[in-house]
Write an enzyme that holds these catalytic residues in place. Structure first.
Site, short mmCIF file in Angstrom:
data_model
loop_
_atom_site.label_atom_id
_atom_site.label_comp_id
_atom_site.label_asym_id
_atom_site.label_seq_id
_atom_site.Cartn_x
_atom_site.Cartn_y
_atom_site.Cartn_z
N ASP A 288 0.14 13.87 39.17
CA ASP A 288 0.15 12.57 38.48
C ASP A 288 -1.09 12.38 37.60
O ASP A 288 -1.62 11.26 37.48
CB ASP A 288 0.23 11.41 39.49
CG ASP A 288 1.53 11.43 40.28
OD1 ASP A 288 2.54 11.91 39.73
OD2 ASP A 288 1.53 10.96 41.44
N ASP A 289 -1.54 13.46 36.98
CA ASP A 289 -2.77 13.39 36.18
C ASP A 289 -2.58 13.93 34.77
O ASP A 289 -3.56 14.12 34.05
CB ASP A 289 -3.89 14.17 36.89
CG ASP A 289 -5.27 13.77 36.41
OD1 ASP A 289 -5.50 12.56 36.21
OD2 ASP A 289 -6.13 14.67 36.23
#
Length: 344
Positions: A288-289
């Site tokens: 999620d980056d």
């Protein structure tokens, strides 16, 4: 005698006023009436020959450019298009302060008979070489094949169903090659019936903690242009990302960079936030980056419970994911620095 003269003067004055009224009245010339009754497609600029290209039949093109900043880039871009008879409809330029880089996205129309698609590629390649561009991509939606995608999904179907309906309504400019899931669906489910009716293959590939079956997935997606994770709740390994080698778009049901990982709605609810959101981003090795493409938010309050948080989040996810896919297909998304994007 005097009375007759006065009557004559009144008649002349009345005639003069009638002439003035006729001159001032907005009479529509017959030529304009004729034009108004014709369809827009039949309009032609005076002086053009009958064989002149109809401006309504011109083809639409898109070009994106990323290079080091220099004097004259916009002029050369305009010249490249205009020299072939094209006309720029709109152009966006971004030159970040103190970064010495140039980004642009141009939309233009052209006559494909005068500017063949292969010649267009050559012209923009020359432009790219002139400025040593990091990226120069041209796309003609009416002539080029649609982007081929595969959609990966787990148990939650709301994003997948929304994408399928938009695809069916031709609002999603892609070709869906297959749907892959790690969740088994019965043969009589809504999703399976839809896929079968439209000839879209469905592959159920089981995953475990020890085996993610990534090799099997890679075989199924090798001919795609990019992948879409529509609530696919499995982490793709670095090896998968390297072997696939193309972009992967994910939807996260939270407003990144807050509430990463699992159960972001519960994390947000427990934190007492007043805004919840959804985030579409590129997939990287860091969970999620990846670079963010699109985000959408909705206000919540103390009156909301966890269920209403989830319901509002699901609506945002559908909108956010489809918007990100459309932006990507329309060449609106460009990488910027290490972990950012330019979205025109």
């Amino acid at each position: 005698m005097g009375g007759g003269s006065s009557c004559s003067r009144r008649e002349k004055e009345r005639e003069r006023r009638m002439i003035l009224v006729r001159r001032a009245s907005p009479e529509v010339p017959k030529k304009l009436v004729g034009i108004a009754n014709r369809s827009f497609k039949s309009l032609r600029i005076p002086g053009d020959s009958i064989d002149s290209p109809n401006p309504f039949s011109l083809t639409h093109g898109i070009h994106v450019f990323h290079c080091s900043d220099a004097v004259g880039i916009v002029a050369k871009l305009s010249e490249c298009i205009a020299s072939r008879g094209g006309n720029i409809l709109g152009a966006d330029v971004f030159v970040p302060e103190n970064k010495h880089v140039f980004y642009s996205r141009s939309e233009f129309i052209f006559d494909s008979a005068k500017w063949p698609r292969s010649q267009m590629d050559e012209d923009f390649l020359k432009l790219s070489n002139t400025f040593n561009a990091m990226r120069s991509v041209v796309r003609v939606p009416d002539l080029d094949p649609k982007y081929k995608i595969a959609v990966l999904v787990s148990k939650q179907e709301h994003c997948l169903i929304d994408l399928l309906h938009q695809w069916q309504d031709r609002r999603l400019p892609v070709e869906i090659t297959c749907v892959i899931s790690n969740h088994n669906r019965g043969p009589n489910t809504h999703v399976l019936r839809f896929l079968q009716r439209h000839g879209i293959p469905y592959h159920c590939i089981s995953t475990t903690t020890d085996s993610k079956s990534e090799g099997e997935i890679l075989t199924l997606v090798q001919n795609t242009d990019f992948l879409v994770l529509a609530r696919y709740m499995q982490i793709l390994s670095g090896d998968f990302l390297k072997n696939y080698g193309k972009d992967i778009i994910n939807i996260h049901h939270g407003l990144l960079p807050s509430f990463k990982g699992s159960h972001p709605s519960k994390q947000a609810f427990d934190a007492g936030v007043k805004l919840i959101g959804a985030t579409s981003h590129f997939v990287t090795e860091e969970l999620d980056d990846g670079p963010i493409i699109e985000q959408m938010v909705e206000r919540v309050s103390h009156r909301d419970n966890l269920q209403s948080f989830v319901q509002k989040s699901e609506n945002l996810e559908k909108q956010c994911l489809s918007k990100a896919i459309k932006s990507y297909c329309e060449l609106r998304v460009l990488p910027y620095q290490e972990n950012k994007t330019v979205v025109f």
